[in-house]
Design a protein around this motif. Structure first.
Motif, PDB file in Angstrom:
ATOM      1  N   MET A 149       0.832  -1.209   0.000  1.00  0.00           N
ATOM      2  CA  MET A 149       0.000   0.000   0.000  1.00  0.00           C
ATOM      3  C   MET A 149       0.866   1.259   0.000  1.00  0.00           C
ATOM      4  SD  MET A 149      -2.760   1.347   2.833  1.00  0.00           S
ATOM      5  CE  MET A 149      -3.741  -0.137   2.773  1.00  0.00           C
ATOM      6  N   THR A 150       1.898   1.278   0.848  1.00  0.00           N
ATOM      7  CA  THR A 150       2.766   2.448   0.943  1.00  0.00           C
ATOM      8  C   THR A 150       3.412   2.761  -0.400  1.00  0.00           C
ATOM      9  OG1 THR A 150       3.238   1.951   3.260  1.00  0.00           O
ATOM     10  CG2 THR A 150       4.745   3.439   2.149  1.00  0.00           C
ATOM     11  N   GLN A 151       3.851   1.700  -1.101  1.00  0.00           N
ATOM     12  CA  GLN A 151       4.515   1.908  -2.395  1.00  0.00           C
ATOM     13  C   GLN A 151       3.543   2.459  -3.429  1.00  0.00           C
ATOM     14  OE1 GLN A 151       7.766   1.783  -3.007  1.00  0.00           O
ATOM     15  NE2 GLN A 151       7.986   1.355  -0.805  1.00  0.00           N
ATOM     16  N   ASP A 152       2.290   2.030  -3.365  1.00  0.00           N
ATOM     17  CA  ASP A 152       1.276   2.561  -4.293  1.00  0.00           C
ATOM     18  C   ASP A 152       1.045   4.050  -4.037  1.00  0.00           C
ATOM     19  OD1 ASP A 152       0.938   0.110  -5.497  1.00  0.00           O
ATOM     20  OD2 ASP A 152      -0.738  -0.480  -4.206  1.00  0.00           O
ATOM     21  N   TYR A 153       0.964   4.408  -2.752  1.00  0.00           N
ATOM     22  CA  TYR A 153       0.806   5.819  -2.398  1.00  0.00           C
ATOM     23  C   TYR A 153       2.006   6.641  -2.892  1.00  0.00           C
ATOM     24  CZ  TYR A 153      -3.152   4.897   0.762  1.00  0.00           C
ATOM     25  OH  TYR A 153      -4.367   4.551   1.282  1.00  0.00           O
ATOM     26  N   LEU A 154       3.196   6.058  -2.708  1.00  0.00           N
ATOM     27  CA  LEU A 154       4.419   6.751  -3.103  1.00  0.00           C
ATOM     28  C   LEU A 154       4.456   6.971  -4.618  1.00  0.00           C
ATOM     29  CD1 LEU A 154       7.094   7.919  -2.036  1.00  0.00           C
ATOM     30  CD2 LEU A 154       8.131   5.662  -2.383  1.00  0.00           C
ATOM     31  N   ASN A 192       9.924   6.022   8.845  1.00  0.00           N
ATOM     32  CA  ASN A 192      11.329   5.772   8.493  1.00  0.00           C
ATOM     33  C   ASN A 192      11.557   5.602   6.992  1.00  0.00           C
ATOM     34  OD1 ASN A 192      12.121   5.722  11.254  1.00  0.00           O
ATOM     35  ND2 ASN A 192      11.316   3.632  11.410  1.00  0.00           N
ATOM     36  N   LEU A 193      10.562   5.908   6.172  1.00  0.00           N
ATOM     37  CA  LEU A 193      10.682   5.680   4.725  1.00  0.00           C
ATOM     38  C   LEU A 193      11.487   6.814   4.078  1.00  0.00           C
ATOM     39  CD1 LEU A 193       9.862   3.760   2.432  1.00  0.00           C
ATOM     40  CD2 LEU A 193       7.837   5.193   2.087  1.00  0.00           C
ATOM     41  N   SER A 194      12.723   6.528   3.722  1.00  0.00           N
ATOM     42  CA  SER A 194      13.615   7.560   3.184  1.00  0.00           C
ATOM     43  C   SER A 194      13.108   8.115   1.858  1.00  0.00           C
ATOM     44  CB  SER A 194      15.031   7.000   3.014  1.00  0.00           C
ATOM     45  OG  SER A 194      15.049   5.932   2.076  1.00  0.00           O
ATOM     46  N   ALA A 195      12.481   7.262   1.035  1.00  0.00           N
ATOM     47  CA  ALA A 195      11.998   7.710  -0.273  1.00  0.00           C
ATOM     48  C   ALA A 195      10.938   8.798  -0.141  1.00  0.00           C
ATOM     49  CB  ALA A 195      11.447   6.528  -1.057  1.00  0.00           C
ATOM     50  N   ALA A 196      10.134   8.725   0.912  1.00  0.00           N
ATOM     51  CA  ALA A 196       9.110   9.749   1.142  1.00  0.00           C
ATOM     52  C   ALA A 196       9.759  11.081   1.486  1.00  0.00           C
ATOM     53  CB  ALA A 196       8.169   9.315   2.253  1.00  0.00           C
ATOM     54  N   TYR A 197      10.788  11.028   2.319  1.00  0.00           N
ATOM     55  CA  TYR A 197      11.517  12.254   2.652  1.00  0.00           C
ATOM     56  C   TYR A 197      12.204  12.844   1.409  1.00  0.00           C
ATOM     57  CZ  TYR A 197      10.938  11.359   7.673  1.00  0.00           C
ATOM     58  OH  TYR A 197      10.412  11.166   8.944  1.00  0.00           O
ATOM     59  N   SER A 198      12.747  11.970   0.568  1.00  0.00           N
ATOM     60  CA  SER A 198      13.424  12.425  -0.659  1.00  0.00           C
ATOM     61  C   SER A 198      12.461  13.193  -1.549  1.00  0.00           C
ATOM     62  CB  SER A 198      14.000  11.234  -1.433  1.00  0.00           C
ATOM     63  OG  SER A 198      14.925  10.516  -0.671  1.00  0.00           O
ATOM     64  N   ALA A 226       1.121  16.648  -3.536  1.00  0.00           N
ATOM     65  CA  ALA A 226       2.104  15.595  -3.285  1.00  0.00           C
ATOM     66  C   ALA A 226       2.584  15.640  -1.834  1.00  0.00           C
ATOM     67  CB  ALA A 226       3.285  15.754  -4.240  1.00  0.00           C
ATOM     68  N   ILE A 227       2.791  16.841  -1.303  1.00  0.00           N
ATOM     69  CA  ILE A 227       3.242  16.992   0.085  1.00  0.00           C
ATOM     70  C   ILE A 227       2.214  16.383   1.048  1.00  0.00           C
ATOM     71  CG2 ILE A 227       3.624  18.690   1.934  1.00  0.00           C
ATOM     72  CD1 ILE A 227       4.933  20.482  -0.242  1.00  0.00           C
ATOM     73  N   THR A 228       0.948  16.640   0.806  1.00  0.00           N
ATOM     74  CA  THR A 228      -0.111  16.066   1.652  1.00  0.00           C
ATOM     75  C   THR A 228      -0.036  14.541   1.636  1.00  0.00           C
ATOM     76  OG1 THR A 228      -1.553  17.960   1.200  1.00  0.00           O
ATOM     77  CG2 THR A 228      -2.594  15.948   2.042  1.00  0.00           C
ATOM     78  N   GLY A 229       0.127  13.974   0.444  1.00  0.00           N
ATOM     79  CA  GLY A 229       0.213  12.518   0.317  1.00  0.00           C
ATOM     80  C   GLY A 229       1.452  11.955   0.975  1.00  0.00           C
TER      81      GLY A 229
END
Length: 564
Positions: free
Chosen positions: A1-6, A34-40, A21-24
């Protein structure tokens, strides 16, 4: 699910919908903090919105949670370059130092670390001083400062003066018997700088007295040896190392020993090739003694071209221009020729550093290029033809091996831009009380050490060539060079059946140049040599580095080649 959101958030970023995108992404981080890709991706959003504080915070979080991944380090550099951040942020130091160890990022990191360092040590790096101060002492203990003078050529007089004050103070303390062990990292880095600038810094009378005392000492310590290198010519430094290699087994001096080995390998080059033309031999001898340019890192583009072409670098020198080209054209076959075995050795070692395997180096005169039996889709020849006895012969030789649909990128000296160089050379000869043949490397160092504030404000005195001896020799003491005006360039191209395509000016004062262009609006004649001639008449320093431009075969020349 997280990857789909990303994935959905990345699509929003691609559409420029950064707030959505920021809201998502914030929702994703609520699910997985702890998901680094989201922070990136958050960092990318905030960067595009020019919210630099949040962009920097987000990318630092990405680096922390993602174990400093390459793409995150690269994005950090993108953000800092766009933001022009000038305040000191302690948390940036560690990732920037890590990025500096990655060869393809090293060049970009250096100015960013300098910016941080100036904010961190404002008293040492912003306030002029003629004496060694506590602020300077603290700066010398800073690992970042040491890394910077180790990795890049110092090209400003303020930092140079600071280094000379520090060098003199440490030498004085050493002779007086003080413990200077704390300055070992700085001395090691300064030794690297001294090798890079060819032993540019002149020694005072007092320096020479102190150095003689060190040389008279039978028990030369590591500290003494480093001081000797920091006060020696390039050649003397290599000889000192050859006799004292056992002193450098500590990893603390890995960078210095690596540099010393690099320059030793370059000087021992055994690249074979026969050069016959008289002027070519003269130029070959000059560049064997003065490899040019001296460099340690280069900016690497991310735009990789996938088409396969045959490329010629005609006069590759030490490879500075070649490296980025080879990386961005990694599917291409590149032939790199040069007169100097020393320059080729330098370039070959640098291709190993950057893990490049698509370049074939050949010691060859441009006049003999047809002996290879090859034709090229693209030819790069900048800063080379004007060192030939007859540049039109060299250009004609290159045109013969250019494919009908190929392009050449050329560079020639501008007579208008270089006019004041003649006065600088006269000034040197007057100071040394000699003619051109009597100018020596030690003489150049003495002349340079007495430059006035007025001299240093001159545009020519600020070009990078003024900050290392090989650069000064190439700029002022070259045995063979021809300067041009744009009408003469036009006549040269006509003679060789080539057509001008576009100019690629490399401007020192961009704001002034932009003003000139604004006063001469773009029109259908912009990309003509006549247009650029008008610009140069208005702004003679427009081509202070060189005329650099693209050409193709003239239509009539291509037509003649196709006739049976």
């Amino acid at each position: 699910m997280t990857q789909d959101y990303l994935k959905a958030c990345k699509q929003l970023i691609g559409q420029g919908k950064y707030h959505e995108a920021i809201t998502g992404l914030e929702f994703i981080l609520h699910l997985n903090p702890n998901l680094s890709a989201a922070y990136s991706n958050l960092a990318i959003c905030y960067s595009n919105l020019k919210n630099w504080n949040k962009a920097i915070t987000s990318i630092l979080n990405a680096l922390g949670h993602g174990n400093n991944q390459y793409q995150d380090l690269e994005e950090l550099l993108n953000i800092l370059e766009k933001s022009e951040l000038k305040s000191y942020v302690p948390l940036l130091e560690k990732p920037l130092k890590l990025a500096m160890e990655l060869v393809k990022l090293e060049f970009r990191v250096i100015p960013l670390l300098w910016r941080q360092l100036i904010s961190k040590h404002p008293k040492a790096l912003s306030l002029a001083s003629n004496s060694f101060t506590h602020a300077i002492d603290l700066l010398l203990q800073d690992e970042v400062f040491c890394k910077l003078i180790e990795r890049s050529l110092i090209t400003d007089y303020f930092t140079e003066n600071l280094i000379l004050i520090s060098r003199q103070e440490i030498l004085s303390r050493a002779v007086e018997g003080d413990d200077i062990h704390a300055y070992l990292p700085f001395l090691s880095s300064l030794a690297c700088q001294t090798l890079l600038n060819d032993g540019l810094y002149s020694n005072t009378k007092q320096d020479r007295l102190y150095l003689n005392k060190i040389l008279d000492n039978q028990n030369t310590t590591l500290e003494h040896f480093l001081l000797l290198i920091c006060h020696s010519s390039f050649e003397e430094s290599l000889m000192l190392w050859k006799k004292n290699q056992d002193l450098f087994k500590n990893d603390q001096f890995k960078s210095l020993t690596s540099d010393l080995q690099f320059y030793t390998d370059v000087s021992l080059s055994k690249n074979k090739g026969i050069i016959n033309q008289k002027t070519s031999k003269l130029v070959q001898s000059f560049y064997m003694e003065n490899p040019y340019p001296k460099w340690k890192s280069v900016k690497v583009s991310n735009q990789v071209k996938t088409n396969e072409t045959d490329i010629l670098f005609a006069g590759c020198g030490t490879g500075q221009q070649l490296i980025d080209f080879a990386i961005t054209h990694k599917m291409s076959h590149i032939t790199a020729i040069d007169l100097s075995p020393t320059s080729i050795a330098y370039a070959e070692l640098m291709t190993k550093k950057y893990d490049i395997s698509n370049v074939n180096f050949i010691l060859l005169d441009i006049l003999d290029i047809d002996t290879l039996g090859l034709r090229f889709d693209y030819i790069v020849c900048t800063g080379v033809l004007h060192h030939m006895a007859c540049p039109s012969d060299g250009l004609a030789a290159l045109n013969k091996v250019l494919t009908d649909n190929g392009r050449m990128f050329l560079g020639f000296y501008s007579r208008a831009a270089r006019k004041s160089l003649k006065n600088i050379k006269k000034n040197i000869m007057t100071f040394l009380k000699t003619d051109e043949e009597g100018i020596t490397r030690s003489g150049i160092k003495q002349w340079r050490s007495q430059l006035t504030t007025e001299n240093k404000a001159n545009a020519w005195y600020q070009v990078s060539d003024f900050f290392y001896l090989n650069g000064l020799y190439d700029l002022l003491i070259h045995p063979q060079q021809i300067e041009y005006s744009i009408p003469e360039i036009k006549a040269l191209l006509n003679k060789c059946n080539l057509s001008f395509v576009s100019m690629s000016p490399t401007i020192k004062n961009r704001e002034e140049f932009k003003l000139i262009l604004a006063q001469n609006p773009t029109n259908k004649d912009k990309q003509t040599l006549d247009y650029w001639h008008k610009i140069e008449l208005r702004y003679p320093e427009a081509f202070i580095y060189m005329y650099q431009f693209h050409v193709v075969k003239s239509p009539s020349s291509v037509l003649n080649n196709k006739r049976p």
